[in-house]
Write an enzyme that holds these catalytic residues in place. Structure first.
Site, PDB file in Angstrom:
ATOM      1  N   ASN A  40       0.842  -1.203   0.000  1.00 62.79           N
ATOM      2  CA  ASN A  40       0.000   0.000   0.000  1.00 62.79           C
ATOM      3  C   ASN A  40       0.875   1.251   0.000  1.00 62.79           C
ATOM      4  O   ASN A  40       1.981   1.275   0.564  1.00 62.79           O
ATOM      5  CB  ASN A  40      -0.998   0.010   1.163  1.00 62.79           C
ATOM      6  CG  ASN A  40      -0.397  -0.224   2.521  1.00 62.79           C
ATOM      7  OD1 ASN A  40       0.633  -0.869   2.655  1.00 62.79           O
ATOM      8  ND2 ASN A  40      -1.031   0.299   3.546  1.00 62.79           N
TER       9      ASN A  40
ATOM     10  N   ASN B 290      -1.063   8.663   0.917  1.00 65.23           N
ATOM     11  CA  ASN B 290      -0.810  10.026   0.455  1.00 65.23           C
ATOM     12  C   ASN B 290      -1.417  10.994   1.455  1.00 65.23           C
ATOM     13  O   ASN B 290      -2.439  10.675   2.073  1.00 65.23           O
ATOM     14  CB  ASN B 290      -1.452  10.221  -0.929  1.00 65.23           C
ATOM     15  CG  ASN B 290      -0.988  11.491  -1.591  1.00 65.23           C
ATOM     16  OD1 ASN B 290      -1.574  12.556  -1.398  1.00 65.23           O
ATOM     17  ND2 ASN B 290       0.075  11.414  -2.352  1.00 65.23           N
TER      18      ASN B 290
ATOM     19  N   TYR C 204      -5.610  11.829   1.662  1.00 67.41           N
ATOM     20  CA  TYR C 204      -5.890  10.433   2.038  1.00 67.41           C
ATOM     21  C   TYR C 204      -6.568   9.588   0.959  1.00 67.41           C
ATOM     22  O   TYR C 204      -6.246   8.420   0.794  1.00 67.41           O
ATOM     23  CB  TYR C 204      -6.764  10.383   3.296  1.00 67.41           C
ATOM     24  CG  TYR C 204      -6.107  10.861   4.566  1.00 67.41           C
ATOM     25  CD1 TYR C 204      -4.743  11.170   4.616  1.00 67.41           C
ATOM     26  CD2 TYR C 204      -6.860  11.015   5.725  1.00 67.41           C
ATOM     27  CE1 TYR C 204      -4.160  11.615   5.782  1.00 67.41           C
ATOM     28  CE2 TYR C 204      -6.275  11.459   6.904  1.00 67.41           C
ATOM     29  CZ  TYR C 204      -4.923  11.760   6.933  1.00 67.41           C
ATOM     30  OH  TYR C 204      -4.346  12.195   8.087  1.00 67.41           O
TER      31      TYR C 204
ATOM     32  N   GLU D  60      -3.120  -4.667  -3.067  1.00 70.94           N
ATOM     33  CA  GLU D  60      -3.627  -5.584  -4.099  1.00 70.94           C
ATOM     34  C   GLU D  60      -3.656  -4.902  -5.467  1.00 70.94           C
ATOM     35  O   GLU D  60      -3.255  -5.477  -6.484  1.00 70.94           O
ATOM     36  CB  GLU D  60      -5.049  -6.046  -3.767  1.00 70.94           C
ATOM     37  CG  GLU D  60      -5.182  -6.776  -2.460  1.00 70.94           C
ATOM     38  CD  GLU D  60      -5.490  -5.840  -1.292  1.00 70.94           C
ATOM     39  OE1 GLU D  60      -4.876  -4.758  -1.187  1.00 70.94           O
ATOM     40  OE2 GLU D  60      -6.344  -6.208  -0.476  1.00 70.94           O
TER      41      GLU D  60
ATOM     42  N   CYS E 107     -10.316  -4.927   0.334  1.00 66.25           N
ATOM     43  CA  CYS E 107     -11.420  -3.967   0.409  1.00 66.25           C
ATOM     44  C   CYS E 107     -12.317  -4.129  -0.820  1.00 66.25           C
ATOM     45  O   CYS E 107     -11.986  -4.859  -1.766  1.00 66.25           O
ATOM     46  CB  CYS E 107     -10.873  -2.540   0.499  1.00 66.25           C
ATOM     47  SG  CYS E 107     -10.247  -1.891  -1.063  1.00 66.25           S
TER      48      CYS E 107
ATOM     49  N   CYS F 245     -10.686  -3.318  -4.203  1.00 66.19           N
ATOM     50  CA  CYS F 245      -9.734  -4.363  -4.635  1.00 66.19           C
ATOM     51  C   CYS F 245     -10.469  -5.614  -5.078  1.00 66.19           C
ATOM     52  O   CYS F 245     -10.029  -6.304  -6.000  1.00 66.19           O
ATOM     53  CB  CYS F 245      -8.732  -4.658  -3.523  1.00 66.19           C
ATOM     54  SG  CYS F 245      -7.597  -3.271  -3.266  1.00 66.19           S
TER      55      CYS F 245
HETATM   56  N1  THU Z   1      -5.341  -1.356   2.433  1.00 68.37           N
HETATM   57  C1  THU Z   1      -4.807  -2.188   1.495  1.00 68.37           C
HETATM   58  O1  THU Z   1      -3.642  -2.062   1.118  1.00 68.37           O
HETATM   59  N2  THU Z   1      -5.608  -3.149   0.987  1.00 68.37           N
HETATM   60  C2  THU Z   1      -6.940  -3.324   1.301  1.00 68.37           C
HETATM   61  O2  THU Z   1      -7.609  -4.160   0.704  1.00 68.37           O
HETATM   62  C3  THU Z   1      -7.538  -2.503   2.339  1.00 68.37           C
HETATM   63  C4  THU Z   1      -6.689  -1.459   2.935  1.00 68.37           C
HETATM   64  C5  THU Z   1      -4.495  -0.286   2.989  1.00 68.37           C
HETATM   65  C6  THU Z   1      -4.934   1.094   2.609  1.00 68.37           C
HETATM   66  C7  THU Z   1      -4.396   1.932   3.739  1.00 68.37           C
HETATM   67  O3  THU Z   1      -3.062   2.333   3.414  1.00 68.37           O
HETATM   68  C8  THU Z   1      -4.341   0.984   4.920  1.00 68.37           C
HETATM   69  O4  THU Z   1      -4.534  -0.319   4.393  1.00 68.37           O
HETATM   70  C9  THU Z   1      -5.402   1.268   5.963  1.00 68.37           C
HETATM   71  O5  THU Z   1      -6.649   1.340   5.391  1.00 68.37           O
END
Ligand code: THU
Length: 131
Positions: free
Chosen positions: A43, A46, A49, A56, A88, A91
């Site tokens: 991830n 920024n 946000y 993913e 999420c 994704c």
């Molecule tokens: N995040 C991911 O990398 N993948 C997901 O499927 C859900 C959330 C990251 C985004 C953010 O940087 C952190 O997790 C907290 O939400």
């Protein structure tokens, strides 16, 4: 073809590269395609946000940018901050797009530190499709 354990390990390594100064919630992902090729991502947050990129989608973007054309067979997702780090909604939609109908396996690490397997069609039913 890499095993579930191997791609989860690569997702763990990728999580170490996460740029997440705001949430402090690192995530790593490793996408395995039918070709046998693998691509990882982390991830990237920024200060604005909403521009945050999930691990993913970073992994899948890497694959597409490098010319991958085959089906997304599996994706391993890992966060040191949470067991069973499910993708999420955004994704899930991306995973569905590149599954090309193969019901992509989602590999997560569970509480016992074992791989646990889910399928995109189970965790993301009735998804939006144009074609
Ligand atoms: N995040 C991911 O990398 N993948 C997901 O499927 C859900 C959330 C990251 C985004 C953010 O940087 C952190 O997790 C907290 O939400």
């Amino acid at each position: 073809m890499k095993s579930d354990k191997e791609i989860l390990q690569i997702a763990k390594e990728a999580s170490k590269n996460a740029y997440c100064p705001y949430s402090k919630f690192p995530v790593g992902a490793c996408a395995l395609f039918e070709s046998g090729n693998i691509y990882s991502g982390c991830n990237i947050e920024n200060s604005s946000y909403g521009l945050t990129l999930c691990a993913e989608r970073n992994a899948i973007s890497n694959a597409i940018a490098q010319g991958e054309k085959t089906k997304l067979v599996k994706i391993a997702i890992y966060s040191p901050k949470s067991t069973k780090c499910f993708p999420c909604g955004a994704c899930r939609q991306w995973i569905q797009e590149f599954s090309m109908g193969c019901n992509t396996e989602i590999i997560l690490e569970n509480e016992d530190l074992n791989e646990e397997l889910y399928h995109i069609n189970d965790i993301f039913p009735y998804s939006f499709k144009l074609i």
